[in-house]
Design a protein around this motif. Sequence first.
Motif, PDB file in Angstrom:
ATOM      1  N   LEU A   1       0.767  -1.348  -0.071  1.00 49.43           N
ATOM      2  CA  LEU A   1       0.019  -0.053   0.161  1.00 49.43           C
ATOM      3  C   LEU A   1       0.908   1.402   0.071  1.00 49.43           C
ATOM      4  CD1 LEU A   1      -3.198   0.368   0.113  1.00 49.43           C
ATOM      5  CD2 LEU A   1      -2.692   0.773   2.638  1.00 49.43           C
ATOM      6  N   LEU A   2       2.156   1.189   0.608  1.00 50.78           N
ATOM      7  CA  LEU A   2       3.023   2.168   0.762  1.00 50.78           C
ATOM      8  C   LEU A   2       3.685   2.633  -0.599  1.00 50.78           C
ATOM      9  CD1 LEU A   2       3.661   1.867   4.594  1.00 50.78           C
ATOM     10  CD2 LEU A   2       1.879   3.597   3.497  1.00 50.78           C
ATOM     11  N   ARG A   3       3.684   1.646  -1.378  1.00 49.42           N
ATOM     12  CA  ARG A   3       4.731   1.745  -2.634  1.00 49.42           C
ATOM     13  C   ARG A   3       4.032   2.692  -3.610  1.00 49.42           C
ATOM     14  NH1 ARG A   3       8.962  -1.384  -3.738  1.00 49.42           N
ATOM     15  NH2 ARG A   3       8.182  -2.077  -5.772  1.00 49.42           N
ATOM     16  N   PRO A   4       5.007   3.287  -4.335  1.00 46.61           N
ATOM     17  CA  PRO A   4       4.326   4.428  -5.228  1.00 46.61           C
ATOM     18  C   PRO A   4       3.787   3.972  -6.673  1.00 46.61           C
ATOM     19  CG  PRO A   4       6.910   4.083  -5.551  1.00 46.61           C
ATOM     20  CD  PRO A   4       6.293   3.286  -4.380  1.00 46.61           C
ATOM     21  N   ARG A   5       3.725   3.012  -6.782  1.00 45.37           N
ATOM     22  CA  ARG A   5       3.202   2.378  -8.108  1.00 45.37           C
ATOM     23  C   ARG A   5       1.517   2.129  -7.900  1.00 45.37           C
ATOM     24  NH1 ARG A   5       5.856  -0.052 -12.676  1.00 45.37           N
ATOM     25  NH2 ARG A   5       7.676  -0.389 -11.555  1.00 45.37           N
ATOM     26  N   THR A   6       0.738   2.378  -8.926  1.00 49.12           N
ATOM     27  CA  THR A   6      -0.673   2.217  -8.330  1.00 49.12           C
ATOM     28  C   THR A   6      -1.049   0.883  -8.377  1.00 49.12           C
ATOM     29  OG1 THR A   6      -1.095   2.650 -10.818  1.00 49.12           O
ATOM     30  CG2 THR A   6      -1.553   4.392  -9.468  1.00 49.12           C
ATOM     31  N   PHE A   7      -0.277  -0.013  -9.255  1.00 55.80           N
ATOM     32  CA  PHE A   7      -0.761  -1.411  -9.289  1.00 55.80           C
ATOM     33  C   PHE A   7      -0.289  -2.035  -8.129  1.00 55.80           C
ATOM     34  CE2 PHE A   7       0.454  -5.895 -10.317  1.00 55.80           C
ATOM     35  CZ  PHE A   7      -0.677  -6.515 -10.632  1.00 55.80           C
ATOM     36  N   ASP A   8       0.797  -1.837  -7.395  1.00 55.23           N
ATOM     37  CA  ASP A   8       1.045  -2.325  -6.020  1.00 55.23           C
ATOM     38  C   ASP A   8       0.258  -1.798  -4.944  1.00 55.23           C
ATOM     39  OD1 ASP A   8       3.213  -3.050  -7.433  1.00 55.23           O
ATOM     40  OD2 ASP A   8       4.817  -1.622  -6.573  1.00 55.23           O
TER      41      ASP A   8
END
Lengths: 116, 247
Positions: free
Chosen positions: A20-27
């Motif tokens: 959830l804290l990653r910058p990519r929308t898919f992640d």
Amino acid sequence: MSLLFALALGVLTSTGVWLLLRPRTFDVLLGVTLLAYAVNVYIFAMGRLTPGAPPIISKDTAATLLTHADPLPQALVLTAIVISFAMTALLAVIAIRSAHANNSEHVDADDSELPR
Amino acid sequence: MNHWVVLAVVLPLLSGSLLILLGERNIVWQRALNLLSCAALLALSVHLLILADSGEISVYLLGNWLPNIGISLVLDRLSALMVGLTALLGLVGALFSCGGSDLRARWFHALWQFQLMGLCGAFLTADLFNLFVFFEVLLISSYGLLLHGAHKTQLKRGFHYVTFNLVGSCLFLIAVATLYGMLGTLSMADLAYRIAGTTDADAPFVKAAGLLLLVVFAIKAALLPLMGNDPTAVERVFLIIAAQKEY
């Protein structure tokens, strides 16, 4: 069994929060999905884990929670699954359209570099 | 049993569905139906206010299930007042949208009615999980209203808003499940009664769940993240957010 359940819950929640804290929308989308799974499993566990017991009352056994699994959390989980699934689908649509419109998969839709 | 109570939920549901069947071409009919339904909801809420004013608490058992097993709606003075406020804001907002801002969104009027349904249901319900369901009904309509037009920045802000609310919903479910696990009920009247009888060992869990609920309501009322809210997103749906702030 309780230990296995607790470990699975912990792994699901922690991976969900990390994604959830990653910058990519898919992640982020995957993170929300995993978090929703963890929550569903948690609701299920709150009805207490009773192996081998049916949630539906039969004529032969007394209708107590000693001989039956609690059916209410199972009904709640069903509703929660449907809602979280619908919301995740909506989020996926927004993410795809945002990626097309902004030419970026970043959650802030800017040009900042995405980590591998 | 007073059947007027459930009408506050059923009326917007019916008119919202009718608005979808009506199609999106005939804007005059859509506006007329939306305004008519909002006015009817306002009249109904005045009736409910008069009913509740006597101090009597009317309980509506959906499907006539026993109160502890089924889901019930409760009309007391507070919920009647909140439904009245929602209906008033709904009518005024619908009137304002007829000035032309409804043309920017597809299905604006249908979404408006579904949002009113979620709000009225959330105020009237007497069950914690049912409250969650009505929250999601009103939230998914607000997503539709927020994202109309699908402009670049809207999609970006919309993604933030939806993700934030989804995490809020997860926290809501964790709090609800913890309360059920500790107290064995989700009916609000039963909860109040059983919380008084918690043992010292259970008390921290119940407190944690209660505080988690506070966080969740702050998220849904756009109170959290403090000062971190996106003004452009809020501006576009100012009425909707204002309606949500009633919590």
